[in-house]
Structures are given as C-alpha cells and as structure tokens.
Scaffold this motif. Structure first.
Motif, PDB file in Angstrom:
ATOM      1  N   ARG A 122       0.848  -1.196   0.000  1.00  0.00           N
ATOM      2  CA  ARG A 122       0.000   0.000   0.000  1.00  0.00           C
ATOM      3  C   ARG A 122       0.886   1.250   0.000  1.00  0.00           C
ATOM      4  N   ASN A 123       0.548   2.188  -0.872  1.00  0.00           N
ATOM      5  CA  ASN A 123       1.292   3.454  -0.974  1.00  0.00           C
ATOM      6  C   ASN A 123       2.741   3.194  -1.389  1.00  0.00           C
ATOM      7  N   LEU A 124       2.892   2.673  -2.593  1.00  0.00           N
ATOM      8  CA  LEU A 124       4.206   2.361  -3.154  1.00  0.00           C
ATOM      9  C   LEU A 124       4.416   3.199  -4.408  1.00  0.00           C
ATOM     10  N   TRP A 125       5.610   3.786  -4.527  1.00  0.00           N
ATOM     11  CA  TRP A 125       5.987   4.592  -5.696  1.00  0.00           C
ATOM     12  C   TRP A 125       7.182   3.937  -6.359  1.00  0.00           C
ATOM     13  N   CYS A 126       7.093   3.719  -7.685  1.00  0.00           N
ATOM     14  CA  CYS A 126       8.140   3.015  -8.422  1.00  0.00           C
ATOM     15  C   CYS A 126       8.553   3.841  -9.637  1.00  0.00           C
ATOM     16  N   ASN A 127       9.848   4.078  -9.788  1.00  0.00           N
ATOM     17  CA  ASN A 127      10.352   4.827 -10.937  1.00  0.00           C
ATOM     18  C   ASN A 127      11.351   3.984 -11.716  1.00  0.00           C
ATOM     19  N   GLY A 128      11.141   3.909 -13.044  1.00  0.00           N
ATOM     20  CA  GLY A 128      12.091   3.236 -13.922  1.00  0.00           C
ATOM     21  C   GLY A 128      12.215   1.745 -13.694  1.00  0.00           C
ATOM     22  N   THR A 129      11.157   1.114 -13.222  1.00  0.00           N
ATOM     23  CA  THR A 129      11.254  -0.291 -12.827  1.00  0.00           C
ATOM     24  C   THR A 129      10.603  -1.219 -13.851  1.00  0.00           C
ATOM     25  N   HIS A 130      10.660  -2.509 -13.545  1.00  0.00           N
ATOM     26  CA  HIS A 130       9.981  -3.522 -14.353  1.00  0.00           C
ATOM     27  C   HIS A 130       8.602  -3.853 -13.799  1.00  0.00           C
ATOM     28  N   GLY A 131       8.146  -3.046 -12.850  1.00  0.00           N
ATOM     29  CA  GLY A 131       6.771  -3.162 -12.416  1.00  0.00           C
ATOM     30  C   GLY A 131       6.583  -3.786 -11.053  1.00  0.00           C
ATOM     31  N   VAL A 132       5.317  -3.801 -10.641  1.00  0.00           N
ATOM     32  CA  VAL A 132       4.892  -4.519  -9.437  1.00  0.00           C
ATOM     33  C   VAL A 132       4.389  -5.867  -9.926  1.00  0.00           C
ATOM     34  N   SER A 133       5.223  -6.873  -9.753  1.00  0.00           N
ATOM     35  CA  SER A 133       5.026  -8.167 -10.401  1.00  0.00           C
ATOM     36  C   SER A 133       4.623  -9.236  -9.401  1.00  0.00           C
ATOM     37  N   MET A 134       3.868 -10.198  -9.885  1.00  0.00           N
ATOM     38  CA  MET A 134       3.682 -11.453  -9.174  1.00  0.00           C
ATOM     39  C   MET A 134       4.550 -12.482  -9.893  1.00  0.00           C
ATOM     40  N   GLY A 135       5.551 -13.011  -9.205  1.00  0.00           N
ATOM     41  CA  GLY A 135       6.480 -13.944  -9.814  1.00  0.00           C
ATOM     42  C   GLY A 135       7.795 -13.254 -10.162  1.00  0.00           C
ATOM     43  N   SER A 136       8.638 -14.002 -10.854  1.00  0.00           N
ATOM     44  CA  SER A 136       8.237 -15.163 -11.634  1.00  0.00           C
ATOM     45  C   SER A 136       8.142 -16.428 -10.776  1.00  0.00           C
ATOM     46  N   ILE A 137       7.264 -17.347 -11.263  1.00  0.00           N
ATOM     47  CA  ILE A 137       7.176 -18.668 -10.662  1.00  0.00           C
ATOM     48  C   ILE A 137       7.137 -19.713 -11.767  1.00  0.00           C
ATOM     49  N   GLY A 138       7.308 -20.980 -11.363  1.00  0.00           N
ATOM     50  CA  GLY A 138       7.288 -22.085 -12.325  1.00  0.00           C
ATOM     51  C   GLY A 138       8.603 -22.292 -13.033  1.00  0.00           C
ATOM     52  N   GLN A 139       9.711 -21.948 -12.397  1.00  0.00           N
ATOM     53  CA  GLN A 139      11.010 -21.995 -13.061  1.00  0.00           C
ATOM     54  C   GLN A 139      11.644 -23.380 -13.076  1.00  0.00           C
ATOM     55  N   TYR A 140      11.559 -24.102 -11.963  1.00  0.00           N
ATOM     56  CA  TYR A 140      12.379 -25.304 -11.808  1.00  0.00           C
ATOM     57  C   TYR A 140      11.596 -26.575 -12.132  1.00  0.00           C
ATOM     58  N   PRO A 141      12.211 -27.503 -12.886  1.00  0.00           N
ATOM     59  CA  PRO A 141      11.515 -28.701 -13.366  1.00  0.00           C
ATOM     60  C   PRO A 141      10.888 -29.513 -12.231  1.00  0.00           C
ATOM     61  N   GLY A 142       9.611 -29.868 -12.417  1.00  0.00           N
ATOM     62  CA  GLY A 142       8.927 -30.735 -11.476  1.00  0.00           C
ATOM     63  C   GLY A 142       8.509 -30.082 -10.179  1.00  0.00           C
ATOM     64  N   VAL A 143       8.748 -28.790 -10.015  1.00  0.00           N
ATOM     65  CA  VAL A 143       8.460 -28.099  -8.758  1.00  0.00           C
ATOM     66  C   VAL A 143       7.186 -27.274  -8.906  1.00  0.00           C
ATOM     67  N   MET A 144       6.274 -27.416  -7.937  1.00  0.00           N
ATOM     68  CA  MET A 144       5.063 -26.609  -7.936  1.00  0.00           C
ATOM     69  C   MET A 144       5.280 -25.347  -7.111  1.00  0.00           C
ATOM     70  N   ASP A 145       4.978 -24.193  -7.692  1.00  0.00           N
ATOM     71  CA  ASP A 145       5.080 -22.904  -7.021  1.00  0.00           C
ATOM     72  C   ASP A 145       3.703 -22.265  -6.925  1.00  0.00           C
ATOM     73  N   PHE A 146       3.559 -21.345  -5.982  1.00  0.00           N
ATOM     74  CA  PHE A 146       2.312 -20.585  -5.921  1.00  0.00           C
ATOM     75  C   PHE A 146       2.554 -19.202  -5.338  1.00  0.00           C
ATOM     76  N   ILE A 147       1.647 -18.293  -5.679  1.00  0.00           N
ATOM     77  CA  ILE A 147       1.511 -16.993  -5.024  1.00  0.00           C
ATOM     78  C   ILE A 147       0.022 -16.796  -4.788  1.00  0.00           C
ATOM     79  N   SER A 148      -0.357 -16.394  -3.570  1.00  0.00           N
ATOM     80  CA  SER A 148      -1.781 -16.275  -3.275  1.00  0.00           C
ATOM     81  C   SER A 148      -2.047 -15.158  -2.277  1.00  0.00           C
ATOM     82  N   ASN A 149      -3.279 -14.664  -2.340  1.00  0.00           N
ATOM     83  CA  ASN A 149      -3.793 -13.708  -1.350  1.00  0.00           C
ATOM     84  C   ASN A 149      -2.949 -12.434  -1.297  1.00  0.00           C
ATOM     85  N   ALA A 150      -3.049 -11.647  -2.357  1.00  0.00           N
ATOM     86  CA  ALA A 150      -2.282 -10.405  -2.441  1.00  0.00           C
ATOM     87  C   ALA A 150      -3.207  -9.230  -2.720  1.00  0.00           C
TER      88      ALA A 150
END
Length: 451
Positions: free
Chosen positions: A283-311
């Motif tokens: 809440r109340n975040l200011w970002c300049n020159g960035t790649h954004g407010v991102s969820m992730g990255s996830i799902g990178q490693y073989p066979g591994v389950m990742d998650f992001i929730s409740n944001a």
C-alpha cells in the motif's frame, strides 16, 4: 514513592585487542575499544504501565543500548564489533549506529541467532566493494544463484532509523555489465543487500537501502515481514554500466509480506514476490524506472510446484517503467508448474509505462515458437485490476493491457474494472487471449491488436 531513573554508561578506551569488564564480575560483560553499553531507565513502581511494541516486547527507551566505534575510512572493517554488539543486545537490547558516522562491513556475517533485538541506524552501514573477497566469502542460495553479505534470522527483529544501508554497488555493476543473472553460464555472483532466513516478525522502518549489487531484499522461509517508510535506490554513475537485477523486494517461502509508504528507484522489479509467497499487502508504493509490481516469476524449476496467493496491492504509482501491474510465469522445456490465486491490483496509476497491465507466461526470454511448444503450466485465477489509470509509453502501440494466457494453463476469474489508460499511438486496446469468461471490459485477440 517513585524511584529516580538512572542511566549507567560505560565506555571502553583500551586497545582493540583488549577489553574491560563492566561490573564486578570480570566475565559478565566485555566492551571492545570505542564501544559502550548503557542500561535502560530504572523500573518504577508502576512498571506494569510500560509500553510494549507490536510483539509485546520493550520499546526503545526501555532497552539497554549498545554502541560501537565508527570506521575511520572505507577499509576500516568493524564487522567483529557489529557482531559483538548484536550478541550483547540480543534478548531485549538495542544496537545504535550514530548519526553522521560510517560503519564498514568487510566480512560475511551470520546473524541468524537473533531474538527480540532492535537495531537503530542513524548513520551509514556500508559494505566494502572487495569483489574478490565476496565472491569467495558469502552465503549462497541455489534459487537463481543468489548470494548475500549477511543473513538475518530469528524472531522479533526491528531495524529502523534515518540512516543508510549502502551496498556500494557501482563496482559490481561495472564488472557485471552486459551479463545476465539468469544466464546458466553466469558465475559472476553479486550480493543481495538484505536477506532474512528462518525469521519471524521482522520490521524495517525509515531507512534508505542504497545501491545493492543485486536484489535489494530477499526474504526466505520468513513469516510476517513489514517494511514501512523505506527508500530504495540503485543509481549508477557510469552510463555504460547501469544497475541490473536490483529488485526492490523478492521472497521465497514467505507467509506475511507487507510493504507500506515506500519509494523505489531501481532498474528492475519494484516488487516481485517469488515462489510460495502468501498473504501479501502493498500500500502506498511509488516506483520509478522499474519492471513493475510483479507477481512472480514462478514455475522456473523442473517438477516443482510454485504458488503466489492472497495479495492486495493498492494505491501504487509506476512511472517511466517497462511494466506496471504484471504477472509472470516460466515457459519452455524443463520448467515447473503452479498457480497464482486471489490477486487484486487496486487504485494503480501508471505514467509513460511500456506495458501498464501484462500477463507474461512466456518468461524468461522465451520466443514465441518455443513458448507455443512448451507452454507455461501456471494457472491464473481470481485476479482483479481495479481503477487503473494513466498513460502508456506507446512502445506496444495502442495496446495498454495484454492478458494472453498460456494454452497449457487455466486463466479464469480475471476481472478488469475502471481501466482508463491512454496511448500516444491512438485509441487504447486491451488484449485477451485464452481467458475463460467475461473480463468486464471490451477486449480483442492479439491477432487483431495494433502492437
């Protein structure tokens, strides 16, 4: 009758190789050169009225205060003094780094023993830029080949003040110029400025986190971390060696991540929780020159389950960046799978942003043919973009929102409302591909878009 409060302060003046004892027991407390230990105010008969912090512990004025000598120059390493101070302040004390003074850290530090400790930084805590030393002496984490100068861990840790934690990143950016952290052949590892591991209840307030060589913050196996009123910057003095991978916030296996009233000026993600992060509030975040407010990255490693929730991410301003609100998941051969669920972006302002709203399921640098052959298997469900306004840069033509779901995943419950983003290229367009159900606004397939 109330007793008077007295402050007992003992300051050492012996050489650094010696120490003096505080009190009659010579083995009780030892103070290195230039350090002091001040006892807290005396208890009164009404001690049950004393203030407590958010965790039920003593507040600053009721803690013993430990100070150490400042560095004389940028090679004067006080790592041992700082470690000594934290051990003395552990279990209810305070380490204080004074205004106008510099404290240089030149050795890796294991700080995972902490319990109920305050660290007040009004001066500057600065790391050396001895690249050869730090390449050989660090704490290594296999996730994206991460290293750090130090690791903070334990319970009830408060780090605050008006000072600076300085990563001294310029030499690292110069040496890394042109490389990529995710290159499988990369062996030039750069330290993360602040890392927690196996920590519960961490609060950082008021500080300037400056010029991290790599990610600024990385929270690992941590519960309940709160950043409030923090400024994060990574600014190069060499136009040919810009900061890279200097994310503001990253996380791995975290429950409870809160960022409030914070400004970020870096060359990568402003905020970017990684796998298995849940219960997020920004809440109340200011970002300049960035790649954004991102969820992730996830799902990178073989066979591994990742998650992001409740944001919940609200009242956020993003200017002059590559992305605004972004979801990113890996595609390609030999990657993992997972889900993002219950994510809300609310009251977002973007200005001069290439991709104001984007779902990227062809991460990382995967071309279209490879992404089609090996699509992402990260499901995206129950994601809302509410009250997003401002302007795109026009780099993606008239497209101001691109929600292209992987054919290997399910994307449902995606809702956009009150989207008012302009493009300098003409009437704005919103792209939706492979999204199940009504998204709440008019959208077109990518094949019809004016990119």
């Amino acid at each position: 009758m109330k007793s008077l409060a007295f402050l007992l302060s003992v300051t050492a003046s012996l050489a650094s190789a010696t120490a003096i004892a505080l009190g009659s027991d010579a083995s009780s407390v030892f103070v290195p050169e230039g350090a002091s230990i001040s006892l807290p105010r005396a208890l009164t008969s009404n001690s049950h009225h004393k203030q407590k912090d958010n965790w039920g512990n003593a507040v600053e004025q009721d803690r013993k205060k430990v100070t150490i000598r400042a560095s004389k120059h940028d090679r004067d390493d006080i790592s041992d003094d700082f470690l000594w101070a934290l051990k003395k302040a552990n279990h209810g004390g305070l380490v204080y780094l004074e205004t106008g003074k510099k404290y240089v850290i030149g050795k890796k530090l294991d700080l995972t023993f902490l319990k109920d400790v305050y660290v007040k930084i009004d001066g500057e805590l600065k790391f050396t830029n001895d690249i050869e030393y730090w390449q050989d002496n660090n704490f290594y984490y296999p996730f994206q080949k991460s290293i750090t100068f130090w690791v903070w861990g334990g319970k009830d840790i408060k780090i605050y003040g008006s000072g600076v934690i300085n990563g001294n990143g310029q030499a690292w950016w110069d040496g890394f110029s042109g490389a990529e952290i995710l290159d499988p052949n990369n062996k030039y590892y750069r330290p993360i400025l602040f890392l927690t591991d196996n920590a519960t209840n961490v609060e950082v307030n008021g500080l300037h986190l400056k010029d991290s060589p790599c990610w600024t913050n990385f929270f690992v196996r941590t519960n309940n971390v709160v950043f409030d009123n923090v400024y994060i910057s990574a600014v190069s003095t060499n136009a040919s060696s810009l900061p890279k991978n200097t994310d503001g916030f990253d996380s791995l296996n975290v429950d409870g991540l809160t960022v409030l009233n914070t400004r970020v000026n870096v060359g990568d993600d402003c905020f970017s929780p990684k796998p298995n992060t849940t219960n997020i509030l920004v809440r109340n975040l200011w970002c300049n020159g960035t790649h954004g407010v991102s969820m992730g990255s996830i799902g990178q490693y073989p066979g591994v389950m990742d998650f992001i929730s409740n944001a919940l991410l609200e009242n956020i301003t993003l200017v002059n960046g590559e992305n605004g609100a972004r979801l990113k998941a890996w595609a390609g051969p030999n990657v993992g799978y997972g889900y993002m669920r219950n994510i809300t972006y609310k009251d977002i302002r973007v200005e001069n942003t290439d991709n104001p709203i984007v779902l990227d399921q062809c991460y990382f640098n995967i071309n279209a043919s490879t992404c089609a052959a090996y699509p992402s298997r990260v499901n995206i469900t129950d994601v809302k973009f509410l009250n997003v306004r401002g302007s795109s840069s026009g780099k993606e033509g008239r497209v101001v929102a691109d929600l292209t779901c992987s054919p290997g995943a399910t994307c449902s419950g995606i809702h956009l409302e009150n989207i008012n983003i302009t493009s300098p290229k003409g009437e704005p367009q919103i792209v939706c591909d492979n999204i199940q159900g009504d998204v709440g606004v008019d959208c077109i397939p990518a094949s019809e878009a004016d990119f």
